[in-house]
Scaffold this active site. Sequence first.
Site, PDB file in Angstrom:
ATOM      1  N   ASP A 360       2.438   9.393  -1.748  1.00  0.00           N
ATOM      2  CA  ASP A 360       2.241   8.313  -2.699  1.00  0.00           C
ATOM      3  C   ASP A 360       2.700   8.841  -4.067  1.00  0.00           C
ATOM      4  O   ASP A 360       2.845  10.052  -4.239  1.00  0.00           O
ATOM      5  CB  ASP A 360       0.739   7.976  -2.685  1.00  0.00           C
ATOM      6  N   ASP A 551      -4.267   8.634  -2.641  1.00  0.00           N
ATOM      7  CA  ASP A 551      -5.608   8.701  -3.230  1.00  0.00           C
ATOM      8  C   ASP A 551      -6.277   7.351  -3.441  1.00  0.00           C
ATOM      9  O   ASP A 551      -7.436   7.293  -3.821  1.00  0.00           O
ATOM     10  CB  ASP A 551      -5.553   9.438  -4.572  1.00  0.00           C
ATOM     11  N   ASP A 555      -4.223   3.114   0.067  1.00  0.00           N
ATOM     12  CA  ASP A 555      -3.577   4.155   0.871  1.00  0.00           C
ATOM     13  C   ASP A 555      -4.318   4.382   2.192  1.00  0.00           C
ATOM     14  O   ASP A 555      -3.817   5.086   3.070  1.00  0.00           O
ATOM     15  CB  ASP A 555      -3.529   5.484   0.099  1.00  0.00           C
TER      16      ASP A 555
END
Length: 657
Positions: A360, A551, A555
């Site tokens: 990410d 995080d 996600d």
Amino acid sequence: MSHSHDKQDSCCGNKTHEHKHEIGREDSDEHEHDHGGDPSSFKTYLPAIVTLSLLLIGIAFDTIFKVEAFKVVRLYWYIVAYLPVGVPVLQEVWETFKAKDFFTEFSLMSVATIGAFAIGEYPEGVTVMLFYTIGELFQMAAVNQAKRNISALLDVRADVASVLRKGQYESINPSKVEIGETIQIKAGEKIPLDGEMLSEKSSFNTAALTGESKPKTIGKGENVLAGMLNLDKVIEIKVTKVFADSALSRILEMVQNATTRKAKTELFIRKFAKIYTPIVFFLALALVTVPILILGNEYHFQTWLYRSLVFLVISCPCALVISIPLGYFGGIGAASSNGILFKGSNFLDLITKLNTVVLDKTGTLTQGVFKVQKVESNIDQIDFVALLVAVEAKSTHPIAKAIVEYAGGSEVYPAENIEEIAGMGLKGMVNGRAVLAGNVKLLEKFKIEFDSKVAAIEESIVVVAIDGKYVGYILIADEIKEDAADAIKQLYANGVKQVVMLSGDKTSIVKKVAGVLGIDSYFGDLLPEGKVAKLEEIKKDKTKVIAFVGDGINDTPVLAISDIGIAMGAMGSDAAIETADVVIQTDQPSKIATAIKIGKATKNVVIQNIVLAFAVKALVLVLGAGGLATMWEAVFADVGVAFLAILNAVRIQKMKF
């Protein structure tokens, strides 16, 4: 809020996706040797000390002083010497027999030592059981040391919290403090609960949570976590989580649960031992009986019984059954000391096979701390910001927080009917006016005309429309983490073949960050379901072992479907941390490579122990069957190898990564 960026939302942890690569759990009713006893207590070692003393006296009377009178009581003397260490093992045999488990190291040792007494080899019978017990004590001490090392690193919970009640501070147990209350922490005291900083700033030692010795400065409005040590001055904190939900309590629970998930090697060794032990038992029986058919009248029962007893002692699988789980436990401990939490030894194994890492962007490779850089509006700027803040105050998104912080944290107008539009932004009614705030896709969805130059801006922006008309935008900036570029280099250096970045942010921004970090493969403008689709596309190549690192709440689905889900724990959402298999407490992407190194070091130690145990045992088994090895060599092959394997396993916790 959903803007145009990526945060739309031992013989020696609970997850939302228990089915995922669940290698298997040992049944709770499986018999394991309880190493019980306090390794710091003298009583734990007393039986071995008594037996050793009586054994040495007996050997002295037998071989040095050759006392004739001793021969009368010789058998009884060695029986008394045998009992302190022999009775606990015989009790274990009885318990395993009741559980219909007949072939264990306890039964092997019992048969071997009682057999030694039967053929008059009393000192050797006592010695074998004594050294077996000493080996068990070493194992117990090693396991307890590993547990203490982890506890020392993590269990730094404060016993008392100073809470503001009725205008004065009173000291109470942290578990009785409620969310929203104010607590005071003096310099040198530990933070008892997670909270939000009310004081201007202070420095904190975060080593207990992150493994980092460098002090961290935290300012007003930022999060502080239980377990941090306040270094500077008296501070006040507003409690945001109850004691049981604090980051520290969560970490302790994860580490405690980590040993329930076994690595394939552990499971194999346990299954192997169950098959191996009865095989060698029957081979030992054959070693006594088969020679009768071959040797006939030359057969000497005592000689072949002795050889079979040596064979039994050598065959004990203690070195494998204890040292391998201890090796994995050591790996989990070493990871904890580096601010990395593995939720099971199976993930320590799996991470060594990692060849693809999908990351990410915001909060993982970038700080995730946004600052307003520029405000452009064609209406009164104060009114523009006030209308925008009224909508953004209802969101927990980092960009929303940055806008609210920029405005001073106060809402001028009341907002109602706030609705999130996934991947685009927010809409709602503010002071009787319809407000849209998000990315350009939001305006396109509602067919609102806007300046084409706005769409060309590469940085993160929040565009605003009021009553169906475009009125301006706010420019937001995020910073790349200082170790992010080095993290990518380390991943490639540690065997990762492909690094991919997925983001909800604009492709132009994602491309820019990827260029700075040296990431070749990247995808932007992804909604949460888009990230899932991309990962599933990557997973079609069955040769890839994939880790996803993120995080945010959004996600969670991607963490769940990856082979290894890695969450950034210090700033990450509870949902992401709960779902992940590995949690990085420092929020440093470079720790991903550290986790791989620890996994590889653990695997190497485990392989070394397996090779050592099998090689030595195979050699001495052959020598024992041929009458070239005595009980003394057998003791080394069992207890000596177990001891060496234990020392090798404990070594992991001393390594530098």
